[in-house]
Design an enzyme around this catalytic site. Sequence first.
Site, mmCIF file in Angstrom:
data_model
loop_
_atom_site.group_PDB
_atom_site.id
_atom_site.type_symbol
_atom_site.label_atom_id
_atom_site.label_comp_id
_atom_site.label_asym_id
_atom_site.label_seq_id
_atom_site.Cartn_x
_atom_site.Cartn_y
_atom_site.Cartn_z
ATOM 1 N N ARG A 85 47.297 -18.748 -67.370
ATOM 2 C CA ARG A 85 46.447 -17.669 -66.847
ATOM 3 C C ARG A 85 46.517 -16.428 -67.731
ATOM 4 O O ARG A 85 45.554 -15.659 -67.792
ATOM 5 C CB ARG A 85 46.844 -17.357 -65.400
ATOM 6 N N LYS A 92 60.836 -25.717 -68.010
ATOM 7 C CA LYS A 92 60.535 -26.807 -67.090
ATOM 8 C C LYS A 92 61.693 -27.808 -67.034
ATOM 9 O O LYS A 92 62.481 -27.897 -67.981
ATOM 10 C CB LYS A 92 59.274 -27.546 -67.562
#
Length: 499
Positions: A355, A281
Site C-alpha cells: 500500500r 514473515k
Amino acid sequence: MEFSVKNGSVEKQRTACLVVGVYEPRRLSAAAEQLDKLSEGYISTLLRRGDLEGKAGQTLLLHNVPNVPADRVLLVGCGKERELTERQYKQIIQKMVQAVSETGSMEVVCFLTELHVKGRTSYWNVRFAIEAIQESLYSYNDFKSIKPEVRREFRRVIFNVANRKDLADAERALEQGKAISTGVAFAKNVANCPPNVCNPAYLAELAKGLAAEYDNIRTTVIDEAEMAALGMNAYLAVSRGSQNPAYLSVIEYKNHPNPDAKPIVLVGKGLTFDSGGISIKPSDSMDEMKYDMGGAASVYGTMKALAEMKLPLNVIGVLAGCENMPDGNAYRPGDILTTMNGLTVEVLNTDAEGRLVLCDTLTYVERFEPELVIDMATLTGACMIALGAHNSGLMSTSNVLANDLLNAAEQADDKAWRLPLGEEYQEQLKSNFADLANIGGRLGGAITAGQLLSNFTKKYVWAHLDIAGTAWKSGVAKGATGRPVSLLSQFLINKANNQ
C-alpha cells in the site's frame, strides 16, 4: 497451437481426431447422433454396453468407427443436458486435451463448441475453449536442466459452430481468445520466474520489450533518483532494504481514434520479493512471496493482450517494481513517511508495504488525467481469508466502475466480489502521530488496506482489485494463475465496444 473455426457436418470430417459430446445418462449430443447414424448405431451400442455413462469429464477413444472418415473419435462426457456451466465446460475441454495428448493425433476437429452452456453463445464457447486448451498445455520449465518428457503435442484445433450466422462471432472469439491466452501466459511466466532473476530491473526490461515489439507502445522507466525528485518517499522507503533498486515502468498504448482521449490507467503492485522487511514473515511458504508482483504481472499480460487485440483505446500500464528486504538501512515500524501527495503515514508494520508503494504510484498517475484508474495488488492475506481462492476482492469509489468490472468478471469467468469502503473504515487508520497509519488492525484488513489507498485517488475514478487469493496456487498445482488478465481484457473489450 493453431486454431480455426468452421461450420461443417460431422460426417465429412477427415481428421486425426473427431471430438463429440455425450450427455448423462448416455444421451448423444447432436453431433454424436449424426455419427451414430453414419456408423449404423455403433456408438449407441457401445453406450448401451456401459462403456460411457456421460458424466462430465469421462472420455472414450474409438478407432476405426464404421463409415466415419476420421482416424479416431473421442467421446467426451458432458454431464446432464442443459445444465452445463462455464466451469464444467472448461473442465471437459481440458479432459479432451488430456485424452488427445495421449494419442498421436496432430489435428483435432472439436464439436464440443456446439454444446449448450448456460447463458453463453458460440462466441463464449470458442473463446473459453481456447483459454482452457492453453491453460492445459501451459508449463513452466525454464529452470529445469532436464525438461520433462511429453508426447508430441497436437498442433491444430478446428472448432465447429452449429450455425453459419455465428461464424463471424466465432472468428472474433478466436482472435480475442488467442490474444488473452497469450497475455495470461505472459503474466504466468513473469510471476513464476524466480526472484533472483525477476527483480525490479527485470520488470523494467520486460516493459521496454513491449515497446520494441509494438509501434503504438511507448515505455518510460523511472529510477530511484527520479522518484526522489518527485517526492515518492513511501515507495522509496520500502525499497531501502534491498540491493536491487526500485523501478517504475510506464507502458503507454495509444490506439484511440482520438489521440487526445483520456487514458485508462492500470497499476500493478510489483513486489518481486516480499520478505516482510523488519516485520519479517514466517519462513514457511516465504518462497511464494515471489508472487507478490502478481499485480504487475497481470498488468504486463493485459498490455500484451491489448496490443495483440489492437483495441481502439488509450491505455497506460504501470508496473511498480520494488523489493521489501530486511537490512540496516531498511525502513522500520514507527517511521513516519511523507507521501508524494503530502499525507504522512506512520509505519506500524513493514509487511504492509504494498500500500505504501501503491499510494505514491496512484498519486504519480494523476499526471495522465485518466478516465479511470484500476490497481491490481496481492495486497492482503485478509482478502484470502474472506474470499478464498475463487474471487478477487473489488473495492471502488465509483458504483459505475465497480459494476462494469463485476460485469466483465462474470463475462470472462474471472470472478470478483465487491467489498465496501467508508468513513467507518477510515477511523481504523487513525494515527496519534501522522495523518494515517499503514494498517488498521485485525478486523476488515482487506477493506482498510483499500480504504488507505482511496486517500490517494481523490482526483479520478478508481477501483482496487485485491488478488492475494487468486494470483497463484499453492500445493501440488503451485504456480501463477495469470489472473485477472481475463477480467481486465474483457473490461477493455467492453470499453472499446461501448465508446
